[in-house]
Design an enzyme around this catalytic site. Structure first.
Site, mmCIF file in Angstrom:
data_model
loop_
_atom_site.group_PDB
_atom_site.id
_atom_site.type_symbol
_atom_site.label_atom_id
_atom_site.label_comp_id
_atom_site.label_asym_id
_atom_site.label_seq_id
_atom_site.Cartn_x
_atom_site.Cartn_y
_atom_site.Cartn_z
ATOM 1 N N GLY A 31 0.902 -1.268 0.015
ATOM 2 C CA GLY A 31 -0.011 0.138 -0.182
ATOM 3 C C GLY A 31 0.883 1.256 -0.015
ATOM 4 N N GLY A 36 5.582 4.324 -8.833
ATOM 5 C CA GLY A 36 6.411 3.139 -8.773
ATOM 6 C C GLY A 36 5.239 1.928 -8.764
ATOM 7 N N HIS A 37 4.656 1.581 -7.803
ATOM 8 C CA HIS A 37 3.707 0.607 -7.718
ATOM 9 C C HIS A 37 2.728 0.601 -9.001
ATOM 10 C CE1 HIS A 37 3.929 1.585 -3.376
ATOM 11 N NE2 HIS A 37 4.640 0.345 -3.224
ATOM 12 N N GLN A 61 7.414 -9.587 7.610
ATOM 13 C CA GLN A 61 8.821 -9.008 6.967
ATOM 14 C C GLN A 61 9.558 -7.804 7.550
ATOM 15 O OE1 GLN A 61 6.585 -8.708 3.238
ATOM 16 N NE2 GLN A 61 7.638 -6.735 2.813
ATOM 17 N N GLY A 147 9.011 -4.874 -8.596
ATOM 18 C CA GLY A 147 9.935 -3.842 -9.021
ATOM 19 C C GLY A 147 11.645 -4.017 -8.691
ATOM 20 N N GLU A 148 12.445 -3.505 -9.808
ATOM 21 C CA GLU A 148 13.619 -3.554 -9.509
ATOM 22 C C GLU A 148 14.093 -3.054 -8.423
ATOM 23 O OE1 GLU A 148 15.431 -2.840 -13.324
ATOM 24 O OE2 GLU A 148 15.129 -4.805 -14.082
ATOM 25 N N SER A 186 7.507 4.298 -0.431
ATOM 26 C CA SER A 186 6.619 4.731 0.506
ATOM 27 C C SER A 186 7.296 5.371 1.766
ATOM 28 C CB SER A 186 5.605 3.611 1.266
ATOM 29 O OG SER A 186 5.397 2.809 0.013
#
Ligand code: AMP
Length: 295
Positions: A31, A36-37, A61, A147-148, A186
């Site tokens: 979220g 990017g997301h 995590q 994503g990288e 984020s």
């Protein structure tokens, strides 16, 4: 876009899609969505008949309860940002949906998870690998988009999908940056105005070091200069700054094959990460004083 909160409802929907012969793309997120997301969502919508975006702040995590508590939770604005893209579902499971009482399984990927964020954040990639495997299965995904920006995570996920014979194809997508070069994250929202001005130094320093190394400059010297530049700019500490091979993430001290520079550094109490590619030189002489480390 439908908001779904339970596995059962999600399963009923994915089964109906399967009956219609539709392919399913998945974009897992925690979220606080940014461009990017959204670039992952855009690609998923291009390449699949159906798209599920997941929003789950995965406690397994996080290394500290404070970091978990501080993570932004902005479901309503996330749903709004997704509206123009045409995703079918925003899947927002709660803790018990993902980890019911008695949950006792961990997926642990070795090799690519060693060092970098795996070293600095013990258990982090076990948490990532476990939740991602569950999401692939819950969503019955044909493709999943990562994503990288989180390059080590991408390699961990590629490894686990291959090792566990999952049918989900992993698609890596380029890092989206702010105009000043700062990789979107984020966590950037937590930077005060002064530190936010300093943060893009990360991208400049990484680009400079990558350029020097890819032109034959000594790796250790380039990394020392980069560390000094970050600390002078105002960064508090550097968790790691390393050249690693791509995609197996072995430590390199000369650029004799394609690699990437990886950085994690603290600024204003916020841990920022980034990475950039380094082209391998066709032939690099092995200097006596910088022997190759064992693979
Ligand atoms: P997160 O919500 O931080 O877990 O990220 C969800 C997905 O978005 C992960 O696959 C990230 O690698 C990806 N992502 C985060 N930031 C960026 C970015 N700046 N550019 C591209 N992908 C990103």
């Amino acid at each position: 876009m439908k908001i779904i909160r339970t596995k059962a409802e999600l399963r009923a929907l994915t089964q109906s899609w399967r009956r219609a012969g539709d392919s399913i793309g998945l974009v897992p997120t925690m979220g606080a969505l940014h461009a990017g997301h959204l670039s992952l969502v855009d690609r998923a919508c291009d390449e699949n008949d159906r798209v599920i975006v997941t929003l789950f702040v995965n406690p397994r995590q996080f290394n500290s309860p404070e970091d978990l508590a501080k993570y932004p939770r902005t479901e309503d604005s996330d749903a709004e940002k997704l509206t123009p893209y045409g995703a079918d579902v925003l899947y927002v499971p709660d803790g018990p949906q993902m980890y019911p009482d008695g949950f006792a399984t961990t997926i642990s990927v070795t090799g690519v998870s060693a060092g970098l964020c795996g070293g600095a954040r013990p258990g982090h990639f076990d948490g990532v690998a476990t939740v991602v495997t569950k999401l692939f299965l819950q969503c019955d995904a044909d493709r999943a988009y990562f994503g990288e920006k989180d390059y080590q995570q991408l390699q961990v996920v590629i490894r686990l999908a291959e090792d566990l014979d999952l049918k989900t194809e992993i698609v890596g997508c380029p890092t989206v940056r702010e105009d000043d070069g700062l990789a979107m994250s984020s966590r950037n929202l937590r930077l005060g105005p002064g530190p936010r001005e300093i943060a893009p130094v990360i991208a400049q320093v990484l680009d400079d070091a990558a350029r020097v190394i890819s032109r034959g400059g000594q790796v250790a010297q380039a990394l020392d200069n980069a560390r000094a530049a970050l600390l002078t700019a105002g960064f508090d500490t550097i968790d790691y700054l390393e050249l690693r091979s791509d995609p197996d993430l072995k430590l390199m001290n000369r650029a004799d094959r394609p690699g990437r520079l990886f950085l994690a550094a603290w600024l204003d109490g916020v841990r920022l990460i980034d990475n950039v590619p380094v082209a391998g030189l066709a032939s690099v002489p092995a200097p006596e004083d910088h022997p190759l480390e064992p693979a």
